[in-house]
Design a protein around this motif. Structure first.
Motif, short mmCIF file in Angstrom:
data_model
loop_
_atom_site.label_atom_id
_atom_site.label_comp_id
_atom_site.label_asym_id
_atom_site.label_seq_id
_atom_site.Cartn_x
_atom_site.Cartn_y
_atom_site.Cartn_z
N LYS A 190 -4.19 2.91 -8.77
CA LYS A 190 -3.62 2.49 -7.50
C LYS A 190 -4.35 1.26 -6.94
O LYS A 190 -3.73 0.36 -6.39
CB LYS A 190 -3.65 3.64 -6.50
N VAL A 191 -5.66 1.23 -7.10
CA VAL A 191 -6.43 0.07 -6.65
C VAL A 191 -6.03 -1.16 -7.45
O VAL A 191 -5.84 -2.26 -6.89
CB VAL A 191 -7.94 0.34 -6.78
N VAL A 203 0.84 -1.20 0.00
CA VAL A 203 0.00 0.00 0.00
C VAL A 203 0.88 1.25 0.00
O VAL A 203 0.68 2.17 -0.81
CB VAL A 203 -0.95 0.00 1.22
N ILE A 204 1.85 1.29 0.90
CA ILE A 204 2.73 2.47 0.98
C ILE A 204 3.68 2.51 -0.22
O ILE A 204 3.87 3.56 -0.84
CB ILE A 204 3.53 2.46 2.30
N THR A 243 4.89 6.58 -7.86
CA THR A 243 3.66 6.14 -7.20
C THR A 243 2.45 6.95 -7.66
O THR A 243 1.32 6.64 -7.29
CB THR A 243 3.78 6.28 -5.67
N LYS A 244 2.69 7.96 -8.48
CA LYS A 244 1.57 8.79 -8.96
C LYS A 244 0.65 7.97 -9.85
O LYS A 244 1.06 7.01 -10.49
CB LYS A 244 2.10 9.99 -9.73
N GLY A 245 -0.61 8.39 -9.90
CA GLY A 245 -1.59 7.71 -10.72
C GLY A 245 -2.99 7.97 -10.20
O GLY A 245 -3.18 8.53 -9.11
N ILE A 269 -3.26 -6.57 -7.89
CA ILE A 269 -2.25 -7.47 -8.47
C ILE A 269 -1.16 -7.79 -7.45
O ILE A 269 -0.76 -8.95 -7.27
CB ILE A 269 -1.63 -6.85 -9.73
N ALA A 270 -0.68 -6.76 -6.76
CA ALA A 270 0.49 -6.91 -5.89
C ALA A 270 0.21 -7.76 -4.66
O ALA A 270 1.00 -8.65 -4.31
CB ALA A 270 0.99 -5.53 -5.46
N ILE A 271 -0.89 -7.49 -3.97
CA ILE A 271 -1.15 -8.19 -2.71
C ILE A 271 -1.34 -9.69 -2.91
O ILE A 271 -0.72 -10.50 -2.20
CB ILE A 271 -2.35 -7.54 -1.98
#
Length: 290
Positions: free
Chosen positions: A232-233, A49-50, A225-227, A238-240
């Motif tokens: 971001k969601v 998240v961060i 991290t911009k977007g 995908i990442a988690i």
């Protein structure tokens, strides 16, 4: 110190029994939820998240600080080897197998939330942060897995580590590629040499993985991290799962030996720091830096 900790077992036990005298099913649920904020699974959720949506440099410092804090906590636990509360009047509401002193939850909770509070620079947030640190610490006593002296020890160690970080480590900067690569490789390996028990290889393996991962991310991606909120969601969707599939999958794929525990956590750290943003770059959910 050892004698003092042993002398405090009896009054510490009495304090746990006193705290648990207020038990209700609602409080059981509440403190199980609060203590989750100091669990490994929570950190695996919080990091992406961060890292991917807020500030990747905050998350890098936090990863280093938390992993080093965990290393210190586990080393001190093994050094003193104080057993967990064991009185028959104490109800253990969660399972723990490591030694009792100090409390890693208290120590890492203080390090985590204080670090973020310092970075966000909003004084009013401390009215949320300080109660949260207290509640995480209290949850360990309520759940019957820590003495109050364990909590105090964890908080003191956490304050010392955070102070050292803010006064010294966070001010060290280097743009030299070779220096950064050397630090990424040798600091985790030196720590592994100094403390290479099963507990120690978890934090050192992850530390080596994120260190090398951050290095390659800097050199080949350097994402922003911009977007949009939607982007971001989608990054987190995908990442988690990717991080948890790696975390769980490697646990069942590898034997439970020290070398494979080290490799497992190295791969988890490397996946979090480098492979995740690489995949997000391939699917156009992050932009490559210049």
């Amino acid at each position: 110190m050892m004698d003092l900790l042993n002398e405090l077992v009896k009054p510490g036990t009495e304090f746990i029994i006193f705290i648990q005298s207020f038990r209700t099913s609602s409080l059981d649920f509440f403190f199980r939820y609060i203590t989750f904020l100091g669990d490994e699974e929570f950190y695996l959720l919080l990091f992406p998240v961060i890292y991917l949506t807020v500030n990747k440099y905050w998350s890098r410092g936090l990863a280093y600080l938390l992993l080093f804090s965990t290393y210190i906590s586990l080393y001190v636990k093994d050094f003193f080897s104080i057993p967990r509360p064991f009185d028959l009047q104490i109800e253990m509401l969660t399972t723990e197998t490591s030694p009792s002193f100090p409390s890693s939850h208290a120590q890492n909770g203080l390090v985590l939330w204080s670090y973020l509070g310092i970075r966000m620079r909003r004084w009013y947030l401390w009215f949320l942060i300080l109660p949260l640190i207290i509640l995480i610490s209290l949850s360990r006593i309520y759940l019957g897995v820590h003495f109050p002296q364990d909590i105090l020890g964890g908080l003191v160690i956490g304050i010392i580590l955070l102070t050292i970080w803010e006064e010294l480590v966070s001010k060290l900067r280097s743009n030299n590629t070779l220096i950064r690569l050397a630090l990424a490789l040798f600091i985790p390996l030196i720590l592994l040499f100094l403390y290479h028990s099963e507990s120690g290889v978890v934090s050192t393996g992850a530390l080596l993985g994120v260190s090398i991962g951050f290095y390659f991310e800097d050199e080949t991606i350097s994402f922003s991290t911009k977007g949009s909120i939607k982007q971001k969601v989608l990054r987190l969707l995908i990442a988690i799962p990717l991080i948890f599939i790696t975390w769980i999958g490697l646990k069942y794929a590898f034997p439970s030996t020290i070398i494979f525990i080290f490799i497992r956590y190295f791969l988890i750290g490397f996946t979090m720091a480098y492979l995740t943003p690489l995949i997000l770059l391939k699917v156009s959910l992050v932009e490559k830096g210049s």
